[in-house]
Scaffold this motif. Structure first.
Motif, PDB file in Angstrom:
ATOM      1  N   ASP A  31      32.821  47.179  54.614  1.00 35.04           N
ATOM      2  CA  ASP A  31      32.549  45.876  53.551  1.00 35.04           C
ATOM      3  C   ASP A  31      33.159  45.980  52.443  1.00 35.04           C
ATOM      4  OD1 ASP A  31      30.551  45.530  55.609  1.00 35.04           O
ATOM      5  OD2 ASP A  31      28.938  46.201  54.483  1.00 35.04           O
ATOM      6  N   ILE A  32      33.744  47.107  52.239  1.00 30.37           N
ATOM      7  CA  ILE A  32      34.694  47.035  51.034  1.00 30.37           C
ATOM      8  C   ILE A  32      36.240  46.469  51.405  1.00 30.37           C
ATOM      9  CG2 ILE A  32      36.241  48.605  49.221  1.00 30.37           C
ATOM     10  CD1 ILE A  32      33.483  50.143  49.382  1.00 30.37           C
ATOM     11  N   VAL A  33      36.941  47.089  52.393  1.00 31.49           N
ATOM     12  CA  VAL A  33      37.887  46.730  52.937  1.00 31.49           C
ATOM     13  C   VAL A  33      38.019  45.410  53.465  1.00 31.49           C
ATOM     14  CG1 VAL A  33      40.070  47.245  54.531  1.00 31.49           C
ATOM     15  CG2 VAL A  33      38.786  49.179  53.097  1.00 31.49           C
ATOM     16  N   ALA A  34      36.979  45.134  54.313  1.00 29.65           N
ATOM     17  CA  ALA A  34      37.228  43.810  54.964  1.00 29.65           C
ATOM     18  C   ALA A  34      35.835  42.785  54.592  1.00 29.65           C
ATOM     19  CB  ALA A  34      36.946  43.709  56.566  1.00 29.65           C
ATOM     20  N   TRP A  35      35.750  42.747  53.069  1.00 27.47           N
ATOM     21  CA  TRP A  35      34.665  42.257  52.396  1.00 27.47           C
ATOM     22  C   TRP A  35      34.413  40.572  52.950  1.00 27.47           C
ATOM     23  CZ3 TRP A  35      36.098  38.029  49.438  1.00 27.47           C
ATOM     24  CH2 TRP A  35      37.428  38.038  48.981  1.00 27.47           C
ATOM     25  N   PRO A  36      35.679  39.809  53.269  1.00 26.95           N
ATOM     26  CA  PRO A  36      35.489  38.473  53.677  1.00 26.95           C
ATOM     27  C   PRO A  36      34.725  38.423  54.954  1.00 26.95           C
ATOM     28  CG  PRO A  36      37.518  38.726  52.961  1.00 26.95           C
ATOM     29  CD  PRO A  36      36.841  40.310  52.994  1.00 26.95           C
ATOM     30  N   MET A  37      34.532  39.350  55.853  1.00 25.07           N
ATOM     31  CA  MET A  37      34.042  39.393  57.320  1.00 25.07           C
ATOM     32  C   MET A  37      32.666  40.118  57.224  1.00 25.07           C
ATOM     33  SD  MET A  37      35.898  37.704  59.182  1.00 25.07           S
ATOM     34  CE  MET A  37      35.344  38.435  61.025  1.00 25.07           C
ATOM     35  N   ALA A  38      32.391  40.665  55.836  1.00 22.77           N
ATOM     36  CA  ALA A  38      30.968  41.492  55.820  1.00 22.77           C
ATOM     37  C   ALA A  38      29.861  40.295  55.867  1.00 22.77           C
ATOM     38  CB  ALA A  38      30.892  42.160  54.407  1.00 22.77           C
ATOM     39  N   TRP A  44      30.347  43.383  45.474  1.00 25.98           N
ATOM     40  CA  TRP A  44      30.755  44.110  44.575  1.00 25.98           C
ATOM     41  C   TRP A  44      32.498  43.833  44.429  1.00 25.98           C
ATOM     42  CZ3 TRP A  44      29.663  45.631  39.962  1.00 25.98           C
ATOM     43  CH2 TRP A  44      28.118  45.944  39.538  1.00 25.98           C
ATOM     44  N   THR A  45      33.024  44.250  45.583  1.00 25.91           N
ATOM     45  CA  THR A  45      34.454  43.943  45.900  1.00 25.91           C
ATOM     46  C   THR A  45      34.740  42.517  45.555  1.00 25.91           C
ATOM     47  OG1 THR A  45      34.311  45.750  47.505  1.00 25.91           O
ATOM     48  CG2 THR A  45      36.344  44.362  47.421  1.00 25.91           C
ATOM     49  N   ALA A  46      34.205  41.604  45.978  1.00 26.89           N
ATOM     50  CA  ALA A  46      34.628  40.236  45.870  1.00 26.89           C
ATOM     51  C   ALA A  46      34.306  39.848  44.289  1.00 26.89           C
ATOM     52  CB  ALA A  46      33.711  39.062  46.446  1.00 26.89           C
ATOM     53  N   GLY A  47      33.474  40.420  43.547  1.00 27.22           N
ATOM     54  CA  GLY A  47      33.239  40.317  42.285  1.00 27.22           C
ATOM     55  C   GLY A  47      34.029  40.962  41.360  1.00 27.22           C
ATOM     56  N   LEU A  48      34.590  42.046  41.697  1.00 31.04           N
ATOM     57  CA  LEU A  48      35.626  42.751  40.869  1.00 31.04           C
ATOM     58  C   LEU A  48      36.996  41.999  41.148  1.00 31.04           C
ATOM     59  CD1 LEU A  48      34.670  46.362  41.410  1.00 31.04           C
ATOM     60  CD2 LEU A  48      34.422  45.113  39.287  1.00 31.04           C
ATOM     61  N   LEU A  49      37.456  41.629  42.285  1.00 31.31           N
ATOM     62  CA  LEU A  49      38.640  40.872  42.534  1.00 31.31           C
ATOM     63  C   LEU A  49      38.589  39.544  41.579  1.00 31.31           C
ATOM     64  CD1 LEU A  49      38.938  41.199  46.269  1.00 31.31           C
ATOM     65  CD2 LEU A  49      40.530  42.209  44.371  1.00 31.31           C
ATOM     66  N   PHE A  50      37.274  38.814  41.555  1.00 28.31           N
ATOM     67  CA  PHE A  50      37.104  37.667  40.775  1.00 28.31           C
ATOM     68  C   PHE A  50      37.502  37.816  39.295  1.00 28.31           C
ATOM     69  CE2 PHE A  50      34.310  34.794  38.406  1.00 28.31           C
ATOM     70  CZ  PHE A  50      34.844  33.521  38.778  1.00 28.31           C
ATOM     71  N   ALA A  51      36.754  38.757  38.952  1.00 33.48           N
ATOM     72  CA  ALA A  51      36.815  39.154  37.453  1.00 33.48           C
ATOM     73  C   ALA A  51      38.329  39.442  37.159  1.00 33.48           C
ATOM     74  CB  ALA A  51      35.738  40.242  37.096  1.00 33.48           C
ATOM     75  N   VAL A  88      36.122  23.519  44.455  1.00 33.64           N
ATOM     76  CA  VAL A  88      36.361  22.414  45.634  1.00 33.64           C
ATOM     77  C   VAL A  88      36.450  23.162  46.941  1.00 33.64           C
ATOM     78  CG1 VAL A  88      38.248  20.956  46.364  1.00 33.64           C
ATOM     79  CG2 VAL A  88      37.586  21.085  44.095  1.00 33.64           C
ATOM     80  N   ALA A  89      37.099  24.267  46.862  1.00 34.29           N
ATOM     81  CA  ALA A  89      37.383  24.836  48.388  1.00 34.29           C
ATOM     82  C   ALA A  89      35.938  25.308  48.780  1.00 34.29           C
ATOM     83  CB  ALA A  89      38.237  26.132  48.224  1.00 34.29           C
ATOM     84  N   GLY A  90      35.256  26.049  47.954  1.00 37.89           N
ATOM     85  CA  GLY A  90      33.785  26.383  48.445  1.00 37.89           C
ATOM     86  C   GLY A  90      32.968  25.075  48.525  1.00 37.89           C
ATOM     87  N   GLY A  91      32.945  24.091  47.714  1.00 36.77           N
ATOM     88  CA  GLY A  91      32.155  22.888  47.887  1.00 36.77           C
ATOM     89  C   GLY A  91      32.514  22.277  49.207  1.00 36.77           C
ATOM     90  N   VAL A  92      33.641  22.020  49.492  1.00 31.81           N
ATOM     91  CA  VAL A  92      33.999  21.297  50.714  1.00 31.81           C
ATOM     92  C   VAL A  92      33.861  22.185  51.913  1.00 31.81           C
ATOM     93  CG1 VAL A  92      35.856  20.729  51.943  1.00 31.81           C
ATOM     94  CG2 VAL A  92      35.743  19.970  49.688  1.00 31.81           C
ATOM     95  N   MET A  93      33.761  23.506  51.882  1.00 39.82           N
ATOM     96  CA  MET A  93      33.286  24.382  53.055  1.00 39.82           C
ATOM     97  C   MET A  93      31.768  24.254  53.174  1.00 39.82           C
ATOM     98  SD  MET A  93      34.283  26.496  55.412  1.00 39.82           S
ATOM     99  CE  MET A  93      35.467  27.633  55.309  1.00 39.82           C
ATOM    100  N   ALA A 101      34.440  32.684  48.348  1.00 35.20           N
ATOM    101  CA  ALA A 101      35.195  31.642  47.733  1.00 35.20           C
ATOM    102  C   ALA A 101      35.997  32.558  46.206  1.00 35.20           C
ATOM    103  CB  ALA A 101      34.637  30.319  47.254  1.00 35.20           C
ATOM    104  N   ALA A 102      34.832  33.144  45.728  1.00 39.91           N
ATOM    105  CA  ALA A 102      35.110  33.786  44.380  1.00 39.91           C
ATOM    106  C   ALA A 102      36.001  35.114  44.639  1.00 39.91           C
ATOM    107  CB  ALA A 102      33.774  34.520  43.815  1.00 39.91           C
ATOM    108  N   GLY A 103      35.978  35.799  45.454  1.00 37.33           N
ATOM    109  CA  GLY A 103      36.793  36.844  45.845  1.00 37.33           C
ATOM    110  C   GLY A 103      38.106  36.500  46.107  1.00 37.33           C
ATOM    111  N   LEU A 104      38.419  35.437  46.882  1.00 36.01           N
ATOM    112  CA  LEU A 104      39.719  34.784  47.249  1.00 36.01           C
ATOM    113  C   LEU A 104      40.242  33.920  46.085  1.00 36.01           C
ATOM    114  CD1 LEU A 104      38.678  33.460  50.769  1.00 36.01           C
ATOM    115  CD2 LEU A 104      40.298  35.595  50.433  1.00 36.01           C
ATOM    116  N   LEU A 105      39.435  33.653  45.395  1.00 36.74           N
ATOM    117  CA  LEU A 105      39.954  32.932  44.215  1.00 36.74           C
ATOM    118  C   LEU A 105      40.784  33.958  43.164  1.00 36.74           C
ATOM    119  CD1 LEU A 105      40.205  30.260  42.518  1.00 36.74           C
ATOM    120  CD2 LEU A 105      37.923  30.858  41.590  1.00 36.74           C
ATOM    121  N   GLY A 106      39.963  35.169  43.044  1.00 40.09           N
ATOM    122  CA  GLY A 106      40.461  36.098  42.260  1.00 40.09           C
ATOM    123  C   GLY A 106      41.815  36.796  42.838  1.00 40.09           C
ATOM    124  N   LEU A 107      41.814  36.836  44.018  1.00 40.15           N
ATOM    125  CA  LEU A 107      43.403  37.253  44.590  1.00 40.15           C
ATOM    126  C   LEU A 107      44.422  36.253  44.292  1.00 40.15           C
ATOM    127  CD1 LEU A 107      41.828  38.677  48.120  1.00 40.15           C
ATOM    128  CD2 LEU A 107      43.043  40.032  46.240  1.00 40.15           C
TER     129      LEU A 107
END
Length: 187
Positions: free
Chosen positions: A151-158, A167-174, A84-89, A109-115
């Motif tokens: 890109d690892i530390v600030a992956w949302p801004m990359a 990779w960072t967002a994927g690992l956080l999501f998983a 929903v968050a990603g689709g609305v965005m 959306a995937a990385g933030l969802l994992g967090l």
């Protein structure tokens, strides 16, 4: 079907949906020419964070005595927040001057969802908002450096094509999805 209505009410999903719409759909058009990577990161982080508050009910003991399995329901709830968050965005990008790439929105959306899942598992469902919002807010202030460290530390801004950020967002999501699905929210 009665359990669905009870679940929706106990998790405050109607309020969460309104908050997600405000963060991800209303904010981008309001910013108009000011829309940027900075505001997109904050908006998506806020949209995922506000929906993450409902990842636990008011009475965890009551939830744990239910006669059905919770892991599939937890997984669906968490994935719906991201969808929903990603689709609305994504839909809101048609109304902004400088739209974000769909890959960028999907990754974040995937990385933030994992967090969100990690925060609910570690701190409790009512604190599911902490990690995604704090990481999104911190990422916008990390100075750009050469190499993959930024890109690892600030992956949302990359950039959308950053392999390290994916990779960072994927690992956080998983990690977050697995932790919340298996363990649920902390007491």
């Amino acid at each position: 079907m009665r359990w669905t209505a009870l679940y929706v009410r106990s998790r405050h999903l109607a309020v969460a949906l309104v908050a997600v719409l405000l963060c991800a759909a209303v904010l981008p058009p309001l910013l108009g020419d000011s829309w940027s990577n900075f505001f997109a990161t904050i908006s998506l982080g806020a949209a995922v964070a506000v929906a993450g508050v409902g990842l636990s009910g008011q009475d965890l003991d009551l939830d744990r005595t239910a006669s059905f399995r919770w892991p599939p329901r937890r997984l669906v709830h968490l994935l719906l927040i991201g969808a929903v968050a990603g689709g609305v965005m994504l839909a809101a990008q048609g109304f902004v001057e400088h739209p974000m790439e769909s890959g960028w929105i999907l990754r974040n959306a995937a990385g933030l969802l994992g967090l969100t899942g990690l925060a609910a598992t570690l701190f409790g469902g009512q604190f599911g908002w902490t990690l995604p919002l704090v990481w999104a807010m911190t990422a916008v202030f990390v100075p750009r450096t050469a190499g993959q460290a930024h890109d690892i530390v600030a992956w949302p801004m990359a950039a959308a094509d950053s392999t390290a950020a994916w990779w960072t967002a994927g690992l956080l999501f998983a990690a977050g999805t697995a932790a919340y699905t298996v363990a649920g929210a902390r007491r």
